[in-house]
Design an enzyme around this catalytic site. Structure first.
Site, PDB file in Angstrom:
ATOM      1  N   GLU A   1       0.833  -1.203   0.000  1.00  0.00           N
ATOM      2  CA  GLU A   1       0.000   0.000   0.000  1.00  0.00           C
ATOM      3  C   GLU A   1       0.872   1.259   0.000  1.00  0.00           C
ATOM      4  OE1 GLU A   1      -3.512   1.991   2.807  1.00  0.00           O
ATOM      5  OE2 GLU A   1      -2.184   0.448   3.608  1.00  0.00           O
TER       6      GLU A   1
ATOM      7  N   LYS B   1      -9.567   1.290  -3.599  1.00  0.00           N
ATOM      8  CA  LYS B   1     -10.046   0.832  -2.302  1.00  0.00           C
ATOM      9  C   LYS B   1     -11.509   1.211  -2.096  1.00  0.00           C
ATOM     10  CE  LYS B   1      -8.867   0.816   2.624  1.00  0.00           C
ATOM     11  NZ  LYS B   1      -7.986   1.372   3.659  1.00  0.00           N
TER      12      LYS B   1
ATOM     13  N   CYS C   1      -5.339  -2.641   2.989  1.00  0.00           N
ATOM     14  CA  CYS C   1      -5.354  -2.326   4.422  1.00  0.00           C
ATOM     15  C   CYS C   1      -6.402  -3.174   5.131  1.00  0.00           C
ATOM     16  CB  CYS C   1      -5.579  -0.827   4.621  1.00  0.00           C
ATOM     17  SG  CYS C   1      -5.382  -0.235   6.323  1.00  0.00           S
TER      18      CYS C   1
END
Length: 533
Positions: free
Chosen positions: A285, A346, A396
């Site tokens: 990320e 995301k 995440c």
């Protein structure tokens, strides 16, 4: 005339019981990842929730049950995600007292779900059906877990079922998922409490609990046999995919600094992306901490050209967008061919870190966290197709939300064969957040029976196979490249993936509601006066 209801002496002092609830809550937190080893302890989780069950068992008044539930959950949650203090104070610049208050406030708010659920349990619990008491306790626990995991975008980190990723209840993951495991564990805990005395009715309840535990032990042995490959696989394995997982170990306090972390990240990741020898190269990320338009001309184009003209593919974490269209926390993919590019944005954003909830802009302005407001990607984005695999990224803490990952199994032609998690846990320092997140990823592998590959900045960079077993892992807080192989898994989805993909978590909500409704009906029936004929 009925005998008066009495409360055990140990429960007559709410403060003494509260101290016991606090200790049990901290034990629950430790069960998710033991401080010295980082390993989950399913037995400790079960004992800690059994202590809570003993504290709130009938005939405890509902107000006392709410007190014990709230105190237990507050201690458990503070002990689980205390490391949020590091992100807010050490890296976010928030004053230490305010950061402590923020962690306590979040834990207290989420603990209110458990207080309310156990108050409802104590109010509804019948006095003459101990088996129903156990199931209703499990249903109340399930209700609180679901609320914490879904309301206000949800924060299910540290759900009780994660402690069982190595235990006998792990065999249930493919059918009912982490929330169903938590429900079963809570029900068995109350069954054990209800069976502590020797009268016939309680003995029957205890025997039922023993039978359930025996059945689960048998299932656990079967799972162990599967892990040890006691029998040949039902389907021939797919060809392995060779991976190169890049762990840059860029210090979080330097990651976005133009004079230190940014040039280090640009130099090291470009170097490793070009020289790694693997079918698929993966960087974590925001491995590239700048927007494409902020990079030197030719930097990103050079990396893209390297993969378009070669035999490899790559996935790279990078922020995308501009002020007009907004920004996204994204993954870019490059494959051989003139137009072969992949992108994932995301979907499930982190409150305060990636979007600002209404009325809380003042809070984010007190912290020094860059790029605090992102656009949201679509729920079920297509995977990247490479070497016969369908590779599905998540970023995440998106892997906390199994119900969202399950949406990718609606279309069998697009169902993932491999999940890849892109994370940067450096926000939380060298804490148990790394171990906890690893076990979360392992639970997703068990639920979907798909490998989960983890590419992180500081750890845990690892490969988890479809059985939830960590097969390869880099040492944490080191700058290194992990070369490993992973076998994707195809075939029909697990029962959990099938029903969650279609109905989300609504069947779990319905289960909890039906059990509590049945409990309410049983209580009303027991309270009706008997009229002589």
């Amino acid at each position: 005339m009925t005998a008066p209801v009495t409360i055990p002496t140990a429960l007559q002092g709410p403060w003494r019981g509260g101290v016991l609830a606090v200790l049990a809550g901290f034990a629950q937190a430790a069960s998710l990842a033991w401080p010295s080893s980082g390993q989950p302890l399913w037995g400790l989780q079960w004992v800690s929730i059994a202590v809570l069950a003993w504290l709130v068992r009938p005939p405890v008044p509902w107000r006392l049950a709410a007190w014990y539930g709230g105190v237990f959950a507050s201690a458990w949650l503070v002990g689980t995600f205390w490391w949020l203090f590091i992100s807010m104070h050490t890296y976010g610049g928030l004053d230490a007292p305010l950061a402590v208050l923020a962690v306590l406030a979040l834990a207290g708010f989420l603990a209110s779900y458990y207080a309310a659920a156990l108050a409802l349990f104590a109010w509804l619990a019948p006095r003459n059906s101990r088996g129903l008491v156990a199931v209703s306790f499990g249903a109340a626990w399930l209700l609180a877990e679901l609320a914490r995991g879904t309301w206000w975008t949800g924060f299910p980190w540290g759900a009780s079922g994660y402690a069982h990723v190595d235990g006998p209840l792990a065999v249930l993951a493919r059918t009912v998922g982490v929330y169903g495991i938590g429900f079963v564990a809570a029900t068995l805990a109350m069954l054990a409490v209800q069976a502590q005395r020797g009268d016939l009715r309680r003995l029957r309840t205890g025997l039922l609990g023993v039978a359930l535990l025996g059945g689960l032990a048998l299932l656990g042995w079967q799972r162990h046999c599967a892990l040890e490959q006691c029998a040949p696989p039902l389907q021939p394995p797919t060809q392995p995919l060779t991976l190169a997982l890049l762990q840059g170990n860029i210090p979080q306090d330097e990651k976005f600094q133009p004079g230190s972390g940014v040039p280090l990240a640009l130099r090291w990741y470009a170097q490793e992306l070009k020289r790694a020898q693997a079918d698929l190269v993966i960087a974590p990320e925001t491995a590239i901490p700048l927007l494409p338009q902020q990079l030197l001309p030719g930097y990103l184009e050079g990396l893209e050209q390297h993969y378009r003209t070669g035999p490899q593919a790559a996935l790279l974490g990078i922020p995308l967008g501009d002020m007009r269209q907004g920004y996204t926390n994204s993954v870019l993919g490059w494959l051989p061919g003139p137009e072969a590019q992949y992108r994932y944005d995301k979907h499930h954003l982190v409150p305060f870190g990636e979007f600002i909830p209404p009325l809380f802009k003042w809070f984010t302005e007190m912290m020094n966290i860059p790029l605090g407001d992102f656009n949201r990607g679509a729920l079920a984005q297509p995977p990247m197709h490479w070497r016969g695999q369908r590779i599905a990224p998540n970023i995440c803490y998106e892997d906390l939300f199994g119900e969202e990952l399950a949406a990718r199994f609606i279309d069998p032609a697009q169902a993932p064969t491999i999940f890849v998690n892109f994370s940067n846990i450096a926000w939380f320092g060298d804490s148990l957040a790394i171990d906890q997140h690893l076990h979360i990823s392992r639970m997703r592998a068990l639920e979907f029976e798909r490998p989960m590959v983890r590419a992180t900045n500081t750890g845990a960079t690892a490969v988890i196979d479809h059985r939830g077993v960590v097969t390869h892992q880099l040492p944490r807080h080191t700058r290194a490249v992990l070369i490993a192989q992973v076998r994707g898994h195809d075939g029909p989805p697990t029962p959990y993936a099938f029903w969650v993909a279609r109905w989300g978590l609504w069947p779990m909500w319905l289960l909890a509601a039906l059990v509590l409704l049945l409990t309410w009906h049983a209580q009303r029936s027991a309270a009706r006066p008997v009229v002589a004929g």
